[in-house]
Design an enzyme around this catalytic site. Structure first.
Site, short mmCIF file in Angstrom:
data_model
loop_
_atom_site.label_atom_id
_atom_site.label_comp_id
_atom_site.label_asym_id
_atom_site.label_seq_id
_atom_site.Cartn_x
_atom_site.Cartn_y
_atom_site.Cartn_z
N CYS A 149 0.83 -1.21 0.00
CA CYS A 149 0.00 0.00 0.00
C CYS A 149 0.86 1.26 0.00
CB CYS A 149 -0.96 -0.02 1.17
SG CYS A 149 -0.24 -0.57 2.73
N1 LIG Z 1 -4.41 -4.40 4.99
C1 LIG Z 1 -3.91 -3.67 4.00
O1 LIG Z 1 -4.19 -2.47 3.89
C2 LIG Z 1 -3.00 -4.29 2.99
C3 LIG Z 1 -2.60 -3.52 1.90
C4 LIG Z 1 -1.74 -4.09 0.94
C5 LIG Z 1 -1.29 -5.38 1.11
N2 LIG Z 1 -1.66 -6.09 2.21
C6 LIG Z 1 -1.14 -7.45 2.34
O2 LIG Z 1 -2.21 -8.36 2.10
C7 LIG Z 1 -2.05 -9.50 2.92
C8 LIG Z 1 -3.31 -9.66 3.77
O3 LIG Z 1 -3.42 -8.53 4.59
P1 LIG Z 1 -4.70 -8.26 5.49
O4 LIG Z 1 -4.46 -6.95 6.13
O5 LIG Z 1 -5.93 -8.48 4.72
O6 LIG Z 1 -4.52 -9.43 6.60
P2 LIG Z 1 -5.53 -10.00 7.68
O7 LIG Z 1 -6.70 -9.11 7.83
O8 LIG Z 1 -4.71 -10.29 8.88
O9 LIG Z 1 -6.02 -11.39 7.02
C9 LIG Z 1 -5.13 -12.45 6.80
C10 LIG Z 1 -5.87 -13.58 6.11
O10 LIG Z 1 -4.92 -14.63 5.83
C11 LIG Z 1 -5.45 -15.88 6.27
N3 LIG Z 1 -4.37 -16.80 6.66
C12 LIG Z 1 -3.51 -16.68 7.71
N4 LIG Z 1 -2.67 -17.73 7.73
C13 LIG Z 1 -3.01 -18.51 6.68
C14 LIG Z 1 -2.51 -19.75 6.17
N5 LIG Z 1 -1.48 -20.37 6.76
N6 LIG Z 1 -3.09 -20.27 5.08
C15 LIG Z 1 -4.14 -19.67 4.47
N7 LIG Z 1 -4.66 -18.49 4.90
C16 LIG Z 1 -4.09 -17.93 6.00
C17 LIG Z 1 -6.32 -15.50 7.45
O11 LIG Z 1 -7.26 -16.54 7.62
P3 LIG Z 1 -7.73 -16.99 9.10
O12 LIG Z 1 -8.71 -15.92 9.52
O13 LIG Z 1 -8.37 -18.31 8.87
O14 LIG Z 1 -6.48 -17.06 9.93
C18 LIG Z 1 -6.97 -14.21 6.95
O15 LIG Z 1 -8.06 -14.52 6.12
C19 LIG Z 1 -0.79 -9.26 3.77
O16 LIG Z 1 0.31 -9.90 3.19
C20 LIG Z 1 -0.63 -7.75 3.73
O17 LIG Z 1 0.71 -7.34 3.89
C21 LIG Z 1 -2.52 -5.59 3.14
#
Ligand SMILES: NC(=O)c1ccc[n+]([C@@H]2O[C@H](COP(=O)([O-])OP(=O)(O)OC[C@H]3O[C@@H](n4cnc5c(N)ncnc54)[C@H](OP(=O)(O)O)[C@@H]3O)[C@@H](O)[C@H]2O)c1
Length: 345
Positions: A149
């Site tokens: 981001c």
């Molecule tokens: N948030 C942002 O603004 C943003 C922006 C750009 C990029 N990102 C990137 O996008 C990714 C997700 O971010 P987020 O903020 O959406 O994270 P988040 O809200 O913490 O969600 C993480 C997701 O990953 C799943 N997960 C965790 N361990 C797993 C595994 N071993 N196998 C399969 N699924 C698994 C979780 O499922 P469970 O609930 O079942 O554990 C949950 O659905 C990250 O790499 C982050 O750096 C995020």
């Protein structure tokens, strides 16, 4: 087309669900969340009641490959690099929202993310998905490394003036501010309402994993390695981020000249909006949308340019840009499913 979302119970995954539900060419075939497998989507997320009726699945790569044409990974670092090689072998296009396939230099991922490096052969196939800058590469990629981001907001804001060689790239300082959803759905003391509300805190100064990503792209654009100062702050917003960037001009320029450069640079890029002279963008002005708004100020006393770039971290900073990249990859109009206007107020 059939899509799978791994990490569908996280903030970026939920945003992908919201966008793909409105995409006329895509059907959500499977949503994966290991901790919610077998549960109904609307039991866990009641806001989707009567909108999408399905269960969460566990992660099964054979099942994913059989059922989908494209899989989005919205998972924490270190997960997608274990699954994507096998999906690619089975002919599934992958769009990775995590940082696993963004850093090309040997050892850099391990150093900044503290996870094992992704398989080198797969890393070679990854195309950096900054949609406005690499559309041709994205169009033929089987693995798209969706940008972070902060890098999205920073690079869209600063690359035009760097490409035109109007500035000294080594003088770049980026002051980034992010709302809380940038850290994902998991909780921590630092994300506690009482700690964040009516507060601003600096974090990961000089250590943020987006530093090498921004440096890598700027260095590749100018053909020379640069290093920059990048400071990150947490602010009491749910979604939205602002990057204020300061850079030395090589020659005298006016606000008007800078604005005209950006207007012409982004002429054919509908998601980039250039602010008029004397106006600067706000995160609220792009919330819920895929827009990136950019504003400028030339300080003629110091001969320095300030660029302010804002995005919604979950949209242009994550799911929105991922869908934009899917559109580019599969030959759909770039804006398909992404014409949502910002939510205001
Ligand atoms: N948030 C942002 O603004 C943003 C922006 C750009 C990029 N990102 C990137 O996008 C990714 C997700 O971010 P987020 O903020 O959406 O994270 P988040 O809200 O913490 O969600 C993480 C997701 O990953 C799943 N997960 C965790 N361990 C797993 C595994 N071993 N196998 C399969 N699924 C698994 C979780 O499922 P469970 O609930 O079942 O554990 C949950 O659905 C990250 O790499 C982050 O750096 C995020």
């Amino acid at each position: 087309m059939k899509a799978g979302i791994v990490g569908a119970s996280g903030y970026s995954g939920l945003e992908l669900i919201r966008l793909l539900l409105g995409h006329p060419e895509v059907e959500i075939e499977t949503i994966v969340s290991p901790s919610n497998a077998g549960s109904k989507l609307d039991d866990i997320f009641p806001h989707l009641t009567n909108i999408q009726n399905c269960d969460f699945d566990s992660l099964d790569l054979n099942d994913l490959a059989e059922r989908t044409d494209v899989v989005f990974f919205a998972t924490p670092a270190g997960i997608s690099s274990q699954s994507i090689p096998s999906l690619l072998e089975k002919g599934v296009t992958c769009i990775d929202l995590s940082g696993d396939f963004r850093l090309k230099e040997d050892g850099l991922y391990e150093e900044w993310y503290k996870h094992s490096s992704p398989p080198a052969q797969t890393l070679k196939k990854a195309v950096y998905g900054l949609s406005e800058f690499y559309p041709e590469e994205i169009a033929s990629a089987d693995l798209i490394a969706n940008p972070g981001c902060y890098p999205t907001a920073s690079l869209l804001g600063i690359l035009p003036v760097i490409q035109q060689e109007w500035v000294d790239p080594a003088s770049l300082i980026i002051d980034g501010k992010s709302g809380l959803s940038g850290a994902g759905r998991k909780t921590s003391i630092a994300a506690h309402f009482s700690e964040v509300n009516e507060n601003v805190s600096a974090y990961k100064l000089g250590r943020h994993q987006h530093i090498p990503e921004i440096e890598q792209i700027i260095s590749s654009q100018i053909g020379k390695d640069i290093q920059l100062t990048f400071s990150t702050h947490l602010i009491p917003l749910t979604r939205g981020m602002m990057c204020s960037m300061y850079i030395n001009l090589k020659h005298e320029k006016t606000d008007r000249e800078v604005i005209e450069l950006y207007q012409s640079f982004y002429e054919n890029h509908p998601f980039i909006r250039i602010m008029p002279e004397g106006k600067w963008p706000t995160p609220k002005g792009v919330a819920g949308s895929n827009y990136c708004d950019i504003g400028f100020s030339v300080d003629s006393r110091t001969n320095r340019l300030t660029v302010i770039s804002v995005i919604d971290n979950l949209m242009k900073g994550a799911a929105g840009q991922a869908v934009q990249n899917m559109n580019l990859r599969f030959g759909y109009p770039e804006m398909l499913g992404l014409t949502l206007s910002p939510v205001f107020p």
